[in-house]
Design a protein around this motif. Structure first.
Motif, mmCIF file in Angstrom:
data_model
loop_
_atom_site.group_PDB
_atom_site.id
_atom_site.type_symbol
_atom_site.label_atom_id
_atom_site.label_comp_id
_atom_site.label_asym_id
_atom_site.label_seq_id
_atom_site.Cartn_x
_atom_site.Cartn_y
_atom_site.Cartn_z
ATOM 1 N N THR A 175 0.831 -1.196 0.000
ATOM 2 C CA THR A 175 0.000 0.000 0.000
ATOM 3 C C THR A 175 0.870 1.252 0.000
ATOM 4 O OG1 THR A 175 -0.068 0.054 2.415
ATOM 5 C CG2 THR A 175 -1.772 -1.235 1.303
ATOM 6 N N ARG A 227 0.830 3.554 2.207
ATOM 7 C CA ARG A 227 1.365 3.766 3.551
ATOM 8 C C ARG A 227 2.633 2.961 3.764
ATOM 9 N NH1 ARG A 227 1.030 1.018 8.157
ATOM 10 N NH2 ARG A 227 -0.418 -0.491 7.240
ATOM 11 N N LEU A 228 2.648 1.694 3.279
ATOM 12 C CA LEU A 228 3.844 0.872 3.418
ATOM 13 C C LEU A 228 5.000 1.459 2.618
ATOM 14 C CD1 LEU A 228 2.335 -2.748 3.227
ATOM 15 C CD2 LEU A 228 3.199 -1.557 5.240
ATOM 16 N N LYS A 229 4.702 2.035 1.429
ATOM 17 C CA LYS A 229 5.768 2.649 0.628
ATOM 18 C C LYS A 229 6.377 3.843 1.353
ATOM 19 C CE LYS A 229 3.848 1.211 -3.844
ATOM 20 N NZ LYS A 229 3.252 1.663 -5.131
ATOM 21 N N ARG A 230 5.525 4.603 2.089
ATOM 22 C CA ARG A 230 6.049 5.740 2.846
ATOM 23 C C ARG A 230 6.879 5.258 4.033
ATOM 24 N NH1 ARG A 230 0.754 7.613 1.940
ATOM 25 N NH2 ARG A 230 0.190 7.071 4.092
ATOM 26 N N GLU A 231 6.420 4.208 4.693
ATOM 27 C CA GLU A 231 7.136 3.711 5.863
ATOM 28 C C GLU A 231 8.473 3.100 5.497
ATOM 29 O OE1 GLU A 231 4.592 1.033 7.900
ATOM 30 O OE2 GLU A 231 3.214 2.580 8.620
#
Length: 467
Positions: free
Chosen positions: A103, A105-109
């Protein structure tokens, strides 16, 4: 219902073991999954680093051929399915074997730190790992996100194996603890067995103190038993003395009756027979009264607790009893009066027959041990939450320094000039103790004896008349 100390200890041990075992199982489950995650997450990390090292750039485009070593790192004996996906800095796809649920969000994290997360792929749980690698030193400086994943079959199997091993150790520990507890209980019960054997081997008459080697924690129990044995010894000695005194008291009038009857049988004069019968009748009355007093004293001493208690108006009972004595021949030569001090109610809780017997014995005792013309006063007064029932006379008194000694059975203060048995005050003392009263004997001035009894005032009852 009898309770077993062994059963209680076993139940407590079982409850503690179940509680601790449950906590240990929870910890084992959590620890097993952490261990499985740490072991296999390391493989995901190694695979992602291997893929990152194999990446090359040509004309500003990343080129990569997934090395076999990366897939070998992820290979396990559970033959799990392996997935990977590489994403460029601008979000363009570089390569993949499946579309992973990565997702935004995972790419940002992952741009901040490596990510480990459980995800779902086509209804199956997978373990997903992502990291961002820098291309510093190459033709371009753009970062690339490397995502690798595999199914969780191996993790679950590894966690299950670890839990089973831990469970085996827990069960073995509980079994060993149970065996140790059995031997410990046998050791703990050994002093009780020695104490039980010492008591069982005792003869009925043996009331000596127990000399048993017991732990410090059981000293209080042995001290209590020794105290009980001491009280039994005193009670037995007192009972034997009472039986001996009673036998002597009964033997004397019976011997007199035998002598009188033998002498009268030898005489042919009917007047001697008449006199002998009169004497026999008097002695029979005295012996009958002595037997009745012995029975009453025995009844009172062996039935300490009150039976059926009633609310008794003590002033009314006192007046009624004095009137009964005033009509008897024995009281004609004495001046008997009643003195009620203060206002009532004069109500106590107790057994009416016993209190009636108490007043009877007080009056009878005063009549027998005082000469004709003696003034005998029975009285009642209210002292806060207590009632004082007393009797006093102006007779010669008693020739002992401590009048309290007169409450012992057959104690007559050395008086042999009366036909008393010495049981009257002993019966009074037993009735007083039975009613939790305080009995006091004192000298009167200038002469005479005063006997007083303090009893608790009964609480007022709703709808009941105290007078």
């Amino acid at each position: 219902m009898m309770r077993s100390l062994k059963r209680s200890l076993a139940l407590w041990w079982l409850a503690i073991m179940l509680m601790l075992g449950g906590l240990m199982l929870i910890e084992a489950w959590s620890s097993a999954h952490r261990s499985a995650d740490q072991a296999l997450d390391g493989q995901l990390e190694a695979a992602s680093l291997t893929i990152a090292e194999a990446m090359q750039w040509s004309d500003g485009m990343p080129l990569i051929e997934i090395p076999a070593s990366a897939l070998e790192v992820l290979a396990t004996r559970w033959q799990e399915r392996v997935f990977y996906e590489l994403i460029g800095a601008d979000g363009q796809l570089i390569t993949r074997n499946v579309e992973l649920p990565v997702t935004a969000r995972l790419k940002r994290e992952v741009s901040k730190a490596p990510v480990y997360v459980d995800a779902t792929y086509h209804g199956e749980t997978i373990r997903l790992h992502g990291r961002e690698v820098s291309s510093a030193g190459w033709d371009t400086q753009e970062p690339v996100q490397v995502w690798v994943a595999h199914t969780c079959i191996g993790r679950d199997e590894l966690a299950r194996t670890l839990i089973e091993r831990t469970l085996t150790r827990i069960l073995a520990t509980m079994l060993m603890a149970g065996v140790i507890l059995i031997f410990a209980m046998r050791a703990w019960m050994m002093p009780l067995r020695r104490l039980r054997s010492a008591l069982r081997e005792r003869e009925l008459e043996d009331t000596r103190p127990l000399l048993v080697d017991v732990p410090e924690e059981m000293h209080e129990l042995t001290d209590t038993l020794n105290h009980l044995l001491g009280r039994q010894r005193q009670h037995r000695d007192s009972l034997l003395r009472f039986i001996a005194d009673a036998s002597h008291q009964l033997k004397t009038p019976l011997a007199g009756l035998r002598s009188i009857s033998e002498l009268s049988l030898k005489s042919p004069d009917p007047r001697d027979w008449q006199q002998a019968l009169t004497t026999i009748q008097d002695e029979t009355d005295r012996t009958s009264r002595l037997a009745t007093q012995l029975l009453n004293l025995t009844r009172l001493r062996h039935q300490v607790d009150l039976a059926d208690t009633d609310r008794i108006a003590l002033d009314r009972l006192l007046k009624t009893t004095v009137l009964e004595w005033a009509e008897r021949q024995d009281a004609r030569d004495h001046d008997i009066g009643v003195e009620i001090v203060g206002s009532g109610p004069f109500v106590v809780c107790g057994e009416e027959w016993a209190l009636h017997e108490l007043i009877n014995n007080l009056i009878d005792n005063a009549l027998r041990y005082t000469p004709a013309g003696t003034v005998i006063t029975l009285g009642l007064r209210r002292l806060n939450q207590q009632l004082e029932l007393f009797i006093e006379d102006n007779g010669p008194g008693v020739g002992v320094p401590d009048p309290a000694s007169l409450i012992r059975p057959f104690e007559r203060a050395g008086r042999q000039d009366t036909c008393g048995s010495g049981l009257g005050l002993a019966i009074v003392a037993s009735i007083a103790e039975r009613h939790h009263g305080q009995l006091q004997l004192s000298h009167c001035q200038p002469s005479g004896l005063r006997v007083s009894l303090l009893l608790a005032v009964a609480e007022s009852g709703h709808g009941e008349e105290d007078q």
